[in-house]
Design an enzyme around this catalytic site. Structure first.
Site, short mmCIF file in Angstrom:
data_model
loop_
_atom_site.label_atom_id
_atom_site.label_comp_id
_atom_site.label_asym_id
_atom_site.label_seq_id
_atom_site.Cartn_x
_atom_site.Cartn_y
_atom_site.Cartn_z
N TYR A 144 30.65 39.64 42.29
CA TYR A 144 31.50 38.60 41.70
C TYR A 144 31.44 39.07 40.38
CZ TYR A 144 32.63 33.81 39.55
OH TYR A 144 33.18 32.92 39.04
N LYS A 148 34.68 40.44 37.95
CA LYS A 148 35.41 39.61 36.91
C LYS A 148 35.46 40.70 35.61
CE LYS A 148 36.00 35.53 38.37
NZ LYS A 148 37.29 35.00 38.66
P1 NAD Z 1 36.87 27.17 44.19
O1 NAD Z 1 36.23 27.94 45.37
O2 NAD Z 1 36.75 25.47 44.14
O3 NAD Z 1 38.69 27.12 44.13
C1 NAD Z 1 39.29 28.28 44.58
C2 NAD Z 1 40.41 28.00 45.48
O4 NAD Z 1 41.29 29.18 45.85
C3 NAD Z 1 40.11 27.39 46.81
O5 NAD Z 1 40.85 26.10 46.78
C4 NAD Z 1 40.52 28.38 47.70
O6 NAD Z 1 41.28 27.81 49.07
C5 NAD Z 1 41.61 29.15 47.15
N1 NAD Z 1 41.83 30.62 47.60
C6 NAD Z 1 41.14 31.18 48.08
N2 NAD Z 1 41.69 32.31 48.92
C7 NAD Z 1 42.92 32.20 48.63
C8 NAD Z 1 44.01 32.88 48.86
N3 NAD Z 1 44.03 34.26 49.50
N4 NAD Z 1 45.50 32.44 48.46
C9 NAD Z 1 45.67 31.32 47.70
N5 NAD Z 1 44.48 30.49 47.46
C10 NAD Z 1 43.05 30.93 47.87
O7 NAD Z 1 36.73 28.06 42.89
P2 NAD Z 1 36.85 27.41 41.23
O8 NAD Z 1 35.41 26.88 41.07
O9 NAD Z 1 37.67 26.23 41.21
O10 NAD Z 1 37.26 28.48 40.46
C11 NAD Z 1 38.45 28.98 39.88
C12 NAD Z 1 38.36 30.07 39.15
O11 NAD Z 1 37.34 29.72 37.94
C13 NAD Z 1 37.69 31.38 39.82
O12 NAD Z 1 38.40 32.52 39.39
C14 NAD Z 1 36.08 31.10 39.59
O13 NAD Z 1 35.66 32.61 39.65
C15 NAD Z 1 36.58 30.68 38.14
N6 NAD Z 1 35.21 30.17 37.48
C16 NAD Z 1 34.64 28.94 38.10
C17 NAD Z 1 33.40 28.58 37.79
C18 NAD Z 1 32.78 27.36 38.15
O14 NAD Z 1 31.65 26.98 37.93
N7 NAD Z 1 33.83 26.73 38.93
C19 NAD Z 1 32.71 29.21 36.53
C20 NAD Z 1 33.27 30.33 36.05
C21 NAD Z 1 34.32 30.93 36.56
C1 AKB Z 2 29.13 30.65 40.01
O1 AKB Z 2 28.01 30.26 39.93
O2 AKB Z 2 29.62 31.69 40.68
C2 AKB Z 2 30.22 29.90 39.00
C3 AKB Z 2 30.19 31.09 37.63
C4 AKB Z 2 29.16 30.75 36.90
O3 AKB Z 2 31.08 31.95 37.87
N1 AKB Z 2 29.65 28.66 38.75
#
Ligand code: NAD
Ligand code: AKB
Length: 312
Positions: A144, A148
């Site tokens: 991951y 990124k």
């Molecule tokens: P999540 O897993 O809750 O949501 C991702 C969504 O993408 C899901 O609804 C999934 O169905 C959809 N998805 C997956 N494959 C797909 C595809 N092929 N086509 C269309 N949709 C698809 O993730 P999140 O927590 O909402 O994270 C969103 C972004 O933010 C990601 O890039 C993640 O790396 C980043 N991020 C999240 C966090 C966190 O703590 N939530 C922290 C750092 C970065």
């Molecule tokens: C994870 O734990 O993978 C996410 C992130 C910090 O990107 N919440």
């Protein structure tokens, strides 16, 4: 003012639901198109257009962008850290190809802006543990984190070479109550609230002293919108901005929860997610975001816990 048409990809996810609702408030419901591979999240139903779509299908994505007159894309589809370690090739494939598809279409269709989130997961065991700066040693050890970090440089490349206005934040672990988290290492900080309410106890998959950078979702949504609304001349980082909210350990959040549920107890059983957490910094320096576009967080641990209990 130019009329914007915004496509949110991954709109049914943890961030997607809240970001879509916030964007609909700003730009009008009809101008923000939610899309996801899975079904429309209940909270989105009836609030605006929804398209079922696989971001890996570039032709379909391109067609939707043209058909819907899209001017901005927020790409949130990804496989997060814990799930990524179970299927590294799938994580690499989705996290990279989705971004390249979006950047290519942004170039061809002259989109106004693209948003793509990175993560504190870009940092690895050789990065500074405390107050980790914007520019430092970055040697991620999870698939991951690797995806990124590579993605950040693709964003920078498309900006430098083709002038795409792509912007990005390195989110910390995000804590929210509206939609469930999607398979990250920081998910314990959400699970703990649900099991505290249901069972008054929680078995944590990280050690009690595992400090990690975290942020409450309202701050993350506001940071995203403030970054995207900032004047392009203020954006000096085209890889991804460090972003900081708070930092705490399982022991500390448990103590805060105990103030609301006095008979709550926590136990610890570290699993495969412990080495992932150990590889990340414990706190982040986001001086550059503060200087460039005026970032400042609202929520510290105590206020976040209070607000979670108010809403859950
Ligand atoms: P999540 O897993 O809750 O949501 C991702 C969504 O993408 C899901 O609804 C999934 O169905 C959809 N998805 C997956 N494959 C797909 C595809 N092929 N086509 C269309 N949709 C698809 O993730 P999140 O927590 O909402 O994270 C969103 C972004 O933010 C990601 O890039 C993640 O790396 C980043 N991020 C999240 C966090 C966190 O703590 N939530 C922290 C750092 C970065
Ligand atoms: C994870 O734990 O993978 C996410 C992130 C910090 O990107 N919440």
């Amino acid at each position: 003012m130019v009329k914007e048409r915004i496509l949110v990809i991954g709109a049914s996810g943890q961030i997607g639901v809240e970001l879509t609702l916030a964007l609909r408030k700003m730009y009008g419901n009809a101008n923000v198109i939610a899309s996801d591979l899975r079904e429309e999240n209940d909270l989105l139903k009836g609030t605006g257009p929804y398209v079922s779509m696989d971001v890996m299908n570039k032709k379909m994505l391109h067609l939707q962008v043209i058909r819907q007159g899209v001017t901005q894309i927020y790409l949130l589809a990804a496989i997060l850290s814990a799930t990524g370690e179970k299927n590294p090739h799938l994580a690499w494939s989705l996290n990279m190809q989705s971004l390249l598809n979006v950047l290519d279409i942004a170039k061809e269709e002259h989109l106004h802006k693209v948003y793509w989130p990175s993560s504190i997961a870009v940092f690895g065991p050789t990065s500074p543990k405390q107050d980790c700066p914007q520019q430092t040693i970055i040697e991620p050890t999870t698939v991951y984190g690797i995806s990124k970090y590579a993605g950040e440089f693709w964003c920078n490349y498309y900006h430098q070479r083709y002038g795409i206005d792509v912007r990005s934040l390195r989110y910390p672990g995000l804590i929210s109550y509206k939609s469930a988290p999607g398979g990250g290492t920081t998910d314990y900080a959400i699970e703990i609230f649900h099991t505290a309410l249901e069972e008054k106890k929680y078995e944590c998959f990280l050690r009690e002293d595992t400090y990690l950078p975290m942020m409450y979702m309202p701050d993350a949504i506001r940071a995203t919108i403030e970054l995207m609304e900032a004047d392009a001349s203020n954006i000096t980082v085209r890889t991804s901005y460090n972003l900081s909210g708070m930092s705490f350990s399982p022991k500390e959040i448990a103590a805060e929860i105990k103030k609301h549920i006095p008979d709550f107890s926590i136990s610890y059983k570290p699993d495969y997610r412990q080495p992932i957490a150990d590889s990340w910094p414990q706190s982040i320096n986001d001086m550059v975001a503060r200087k460039d576009w005026g970032w400042k967080e609202d929520f510290a641990l105590d206020r976040m816990v209070e607000d979670m209990f108010k809403n859950l």
